[in-house]
Design an enzyme around this catalytic site. Structure first.
Site, short mmCIF file in Angstrom:
data_model
loop_
_atom_site.label_atom_id
_atom_site.label_comp_id
_atom_site.label_asym_id
_atom_site.label_seq_id
_atom_site.Cartn_x
_atom_site.Cartn_y
_atom_site.Cartn_z
N LYS A 1 0.92 -1.33 0.06
CA LYS A 1 0.41 0.03 0.20
C LYS A 1 0.63 1.18 0.47
CE LYS A 1 -3.97 -2.01 2.03
NZ LYS A 1 -5.10 -1.81 3.53
N TYR B 1 -12.48 -2.07 -3.86
CA TYR B 1 -13.02 -1.70 -2.41
C TYR B 1 -14.71 -2.05 -2.37
CZ TYR B 1 -8.83 -2.23 -0.24
OH TYR B 1 -7.36 -2.75 0.62
N PHE C 1 -15.62 3.36 7.03
CA PHE C 1 -13.86 4.28 6.46
C PHE C 1 -13.88 3.89 4.76
CE2 PHE C 1 -14.24 -0.27 8.14
CZ PHE C 1 -13.82 -1.16 6.14
N ARG D 1 -1.92 -14.13 4.44
CA ARG D 1 -2.90 -13.97 5.51
C ARG D 1 -2.79 -13.90 6.77
NH1 ARG D 1 -7.25 -10.02 4.30
NH2 ARG D 1 -8.15 -10.16 6.51
N THR E 1 -5.87 -6.89 10.81
CA THR E 1 -6.10 -5.88 10.28
C THR E 1 -4.81 -4.90 10.88
OG1 THR E 1 -7.74 -6.64 9.53
CG2 THR E 1 -7.51 -4.37 9.23
N ARG F 1 2.87 -6.39 8.98
CA ARG F 1 2.21 -5.18 9.65
C ARG F 1 2.10 -5.32 11.01
NH1 ARG F 1 -4.29 -7.39 7.44
NH2 ARG F 1 -4.77 -5.78 5.12
N ASN G 1 -2.49 0.43 6.53
CA ASN G 1 -1.57 -1.11 7.57
C ASN G 1 -0.84 -1.75 6.74
OD1 ASN G 1 -3.42 -1.71 5.87
ND2 ASN G 1 -4.71 -2.53 7.52
N HIS H 1 -1.79 -5.64 0.88
CA HIS H 1 -3.72 -5.91 1.40
C HIS H 1 -3.41 -7.54 1.03
CE1 HIS H 1 -6.89 -6.48 -0.45
NE2 HIS H 1 -7.13 -7.73 -1.15
N GLU I 1 -9.83 -10.97 -7.46
CA GLU I 1 -8.35 -9.76 -7.74
C GLU I 1 -7.25 -9.61 -8.57
OE1 GLU I 1 -7.49 -9.26 -3.39
OE2 GLU I 1 -9.75 -8.78 -2.96
#
Ligand code: CDP
Ligand code: MG
Length: 136
Positions: free
Chosen positions: A12, A52, A60, A88, A94, A105, A115, A118, A129
């Protein structure tokens, strides 16, 4: 049993801005992920809103889409056995303050919105995706 999977990972804007992309890619490689495809791009807010869409009713959502489109990101197709869940796990929770030691993270995340990474949350979403970023 061969359970080779592909998942979508995004480094990100907060991480790319801090020049952490090479370091984060090394972590994936060390953990056995093959980076099959990658591209550094900046997306428009309208594209982030599509990406998203599942979160469109969340409070958010607007900030999240503004943020993802605020600077360059690195989108990658990661491949290994159990890639979706293993990614993950490697990403961590998160909210970086809930993420356990050894996760990306925990190490790099600044806050719940910044964070650093993704990752697709299911095999089904991974396919959607990956297509979103790499359909040619
Ligand atoms: O990214 P992850 O799948 O772990 O979380 P998510 O629930 O799918 O949320 C997507 C992204 O929205 C997160 O990675 C956060 O950056 C952001 N978010 C936020 O800014 N505030 C929240 N309360 C929850 C999520
Ligand atoms: Mg998610």
């Amino acid at each position: 049993m061969n359970n080779l999977e592909q998942t979508l990972s995004i480094i990100k804007p907060d991480a790319v801005e801090r020049n952490l992309d090479t370091e984060i890619k090394e972590i994936f490689k060390k953990k056995g992920f093959l980076i099959k495809k990658e591209k550094k791009i900046q997306i428009e807010k309208i594209e982030a809103e599509k990406f998203y869409k599942v979160h469109e009713t969340k409070p958010f959502y607007n900030d999240l889409c503004a943020y993802l489109s605020s600077g360059p990101i690195v989108a990658m197709v990661l491949e290994k056995e159990n890639a979706v869940l293993d990614n993950r796990e490697l990403m961590g929770a998160t909210d970086p303050k809930d993420a356990v030691e050894g996760t990306i993270r925990k190490k790099y995340g600044i806050s719940i919105d910044k964070n650093s990474v993704h990752g697709s949350d299911s095999l089904e979403n991974a396919k959607i995706e990956i297509d979103f970023f790499f359909k040619d």
